[in-house]
Design an enzyme around this catalytic site. Structure first.
Site, mmCIF file in Angstrom:
data_model
loop_
_atom_site.group_PDB
_atom_site.id
_atom_site.type_symbol
_atom_site.label_atom_id
_atom_site.label_comp_id
_atom_site.label_asym_id
_atom_site.label_seq_id
_atom_site.Cartn_x
_atom_site.Cartn_y
_atom_site.Cartn_z
ATOM 1 N N LYS A 112 0.824 -1.214 0.000
ATOM 2 C CA LYS A 112 0.000 0.000 0.000
ATOM 3 C C LYS A 112 0.851 1.254 0.000
ATOM 4 O O LYS A 112 0.534 2.230 -0.672
ATOM 5 C CB LYS A 112 -0.927 0.015 1.228
ATOM 6 C CG LYS A 112 -2.098 -0.929 1.106
ATOM 7 C CD LYS A 112 -3.133 -0.651 2.188
ATOM 8 C CE LYS A 112 -4.236 -1.687 2.142
ATOM 9 N NZ LYS A 112 -5.174 -1.556 3.267
ATOM 10 N N LYS A 197 -8.219 -11.127 -5.623
ATOM 11 C CA LYS A 197 -9.311 -11.425 -4.707
ATOM 12 C C LYS A 197 -10.488 -10.467 -4.909
ATOM 13 O O LYS A 197 -10.284 -9.315 -5.278
ATOM 14 C CB LYS A 197 -8.754 -11.248 -3.284
ATOM 15 C CG LYS A 197 -9.461 -11.999 -2.214
ATOM 16 C CD LYS A 197 -8.649 -11.933 -0.920
ATOM 17 C CE LYS A 197 -9.230 -10.890 0.003
ATOM 18 N NZ LYS A 197 -8.823 -11.067 1.406
ATOM 19 N N LYS A 200 -13.363 -5.712 -1.097
ATOM 20 C CA LYS A 200 -14.356 -4.644 -1.061
ATOM 21 C C LYS A 200 -13.751 -3.277 -1.312
ATOM 22 O O LYS A 200 -14.434 -2.361 -1.709
ATOM 23 C CB LYS A 200 -15.105 -4.641 0.257
ATOM 24 C CG LYS A 200 -14.229 -4.477 1.501
ATOM 25 C CD LYS A 200 -15.097 -4.509 2.734
ATOM 26 C CE LYS A 200 -14.391 -4.852 4.031
ATOM 27 N NZ LYS A 200 -13.034 -5.298 4.053
#
Ligand code: TRP
Length: 331
Positions: A112, A197, A200
């Site tokens: 990140k 994956k 969300k």
């Protein structure tokens, strides 16, 4: 009794991946066999750029969906992280046990942070210390087992290391937890990008089925899933990841084995159609219960209030013991 703790971060709308990979099992298995706590980890949602109103909305929605998915407040504890001060209290002590090198080695942080820096942005300090807060979530409750996906096992390992180190330095205080991933975990991949994956937070709509999508939208997303070149339906996650994902989704929804299911299909079209219906069927009761719960917001609030009270009772003695053990003067 085994103590189980898991958390869900309100950074996006919950997806079919969250449901089949985690929530369904919490409801069907974990809450029946263990003293289980399920937490909407809203403090973790503040580690990246965020909109306050959205975090608030998503936190309420995640809690409502946990109940809609079948978590029963009579059987387990459902609560919101920021309602229980013990998480932040313990997190600070664990910052005094962890090292900065340990934090910088965390894969999720490295990924990140690299993404953010490539865009010329900066990362919040809380993104670096996130795994310590997560360790506090886990250790405050004397947790034995943490059911999480593979992407979180490194963080649970860190929680183990910190528990062992703290106990060694300051006397036995924490249970040493372990990550558990069910043998037949459904790993639902993005329908447009089956190498990643169905998360969300990615917000690339067409490949992600959200629990609150209308059935028509869900059908369209599944029907438009990317498949692989080739005609015959075989289960081969390496060579045919798109088809394998559809087979896994179908198997997770209906029961059965993806490789066996492959044998009963002769075209991608038929497989997609069945997978789409299976997903719509599996989500129907969740959506219905969600609608009922939304009509009674006072009920959800009361569940969260009671959950926080119970969580606080569970966490308080352990966190107080840690404060004493590390050398802080009792108040
Ligand atoms: N980091 C987890 C995730 O991104 C969420 C989480 C926070 C969590 N605290 C936790 C999971 C404690 C299990 C236990 O999915």
């Amino acid at each position: 009794m085994t103590r189980v703790f898991s958390g869900i971060k309100p950074t996006g709308h919950l997806t079919l991946g969250n449901y089949l990979g985690a929530m369904r099992r919490w409801a069907e298995v974990d809450q029946h066999r263990a003293d289980a706590l399920f937490c909407v980890v809203d403090l973790h949602a503040l580690t990246v750029d965020h909109d306050p109103a959205r975090v608030r909305r998503l936190s309420r929605q995640a809690a409502t969906l946990l109940l809609a998915a079948g978590l029963d407040p009579e059987r387990c504890t459902v609560f919101v992280q920021s309602h229980v001060d013990e998480h932040a209290r313990l997190s600070y002590l664990l910052e005094c046990v962890a090292t900065d090198g340990e934090m910088r080695r965390m894969i999720q942080y490295k990924e990140k942070a690299a993404r953010e820096q490539a865009r010329g942005g900066s990362v919040r300090l809380s993104l670096l210390t996130y795994p310590v807060l997560m360790a506090a979530d886990i250790l405050a409750y004397g947790t034995d087992e943490v059911p999480v996906g593979d992407d979180q096992t490194q963080h649970v390992e860190l929680a183990r290391d910190l528990a062992v180190r703290f106990n060694h330095r300051y006397g036995h205080t924490f249970t040493v937890p372990k990550a558990t991933s069910p043998a037949v975990a459904a790993r639902v991949m993005n329908l447009q990008d089956p190498a990643s994956k169905m998360g969300k937070s990615d917000d690339s709509g067409p490949g992600i089925v959200y629990l609150l999508d209308e059935p028509e939208v869900t059908r369209k997303k599944v029907m438009r899933a990317v498949t692989d070149s080739g005609q015959d339906v075989v289960y081969d996650p390496q060579e045919r990841p798109g088809v394998a994902n559809l087979l896994e989704i179908l198997a997770a929804c209906e029961g059965g084995d993806p490789a066996e299911l492959a044998g009963s299909y002769h075209s991608y079209g038929a497989l997609k159609k069945d997978a789409a219906e299976a997903v719509v069927d599996v989500l129907r009761p969740v959506r219905e219960r969600h609608r009922e719960l939304c009509a009674d917001p006072g009920y959800v609030e009361e569940v969260l209030r009671a959950g926080a009270r119970r969580a606080r009772e569970r966490a308080r003695p352990t966190v107080d013991a840690a404060y004493r053990a590390i050398g802080l003067l009792p108040a």
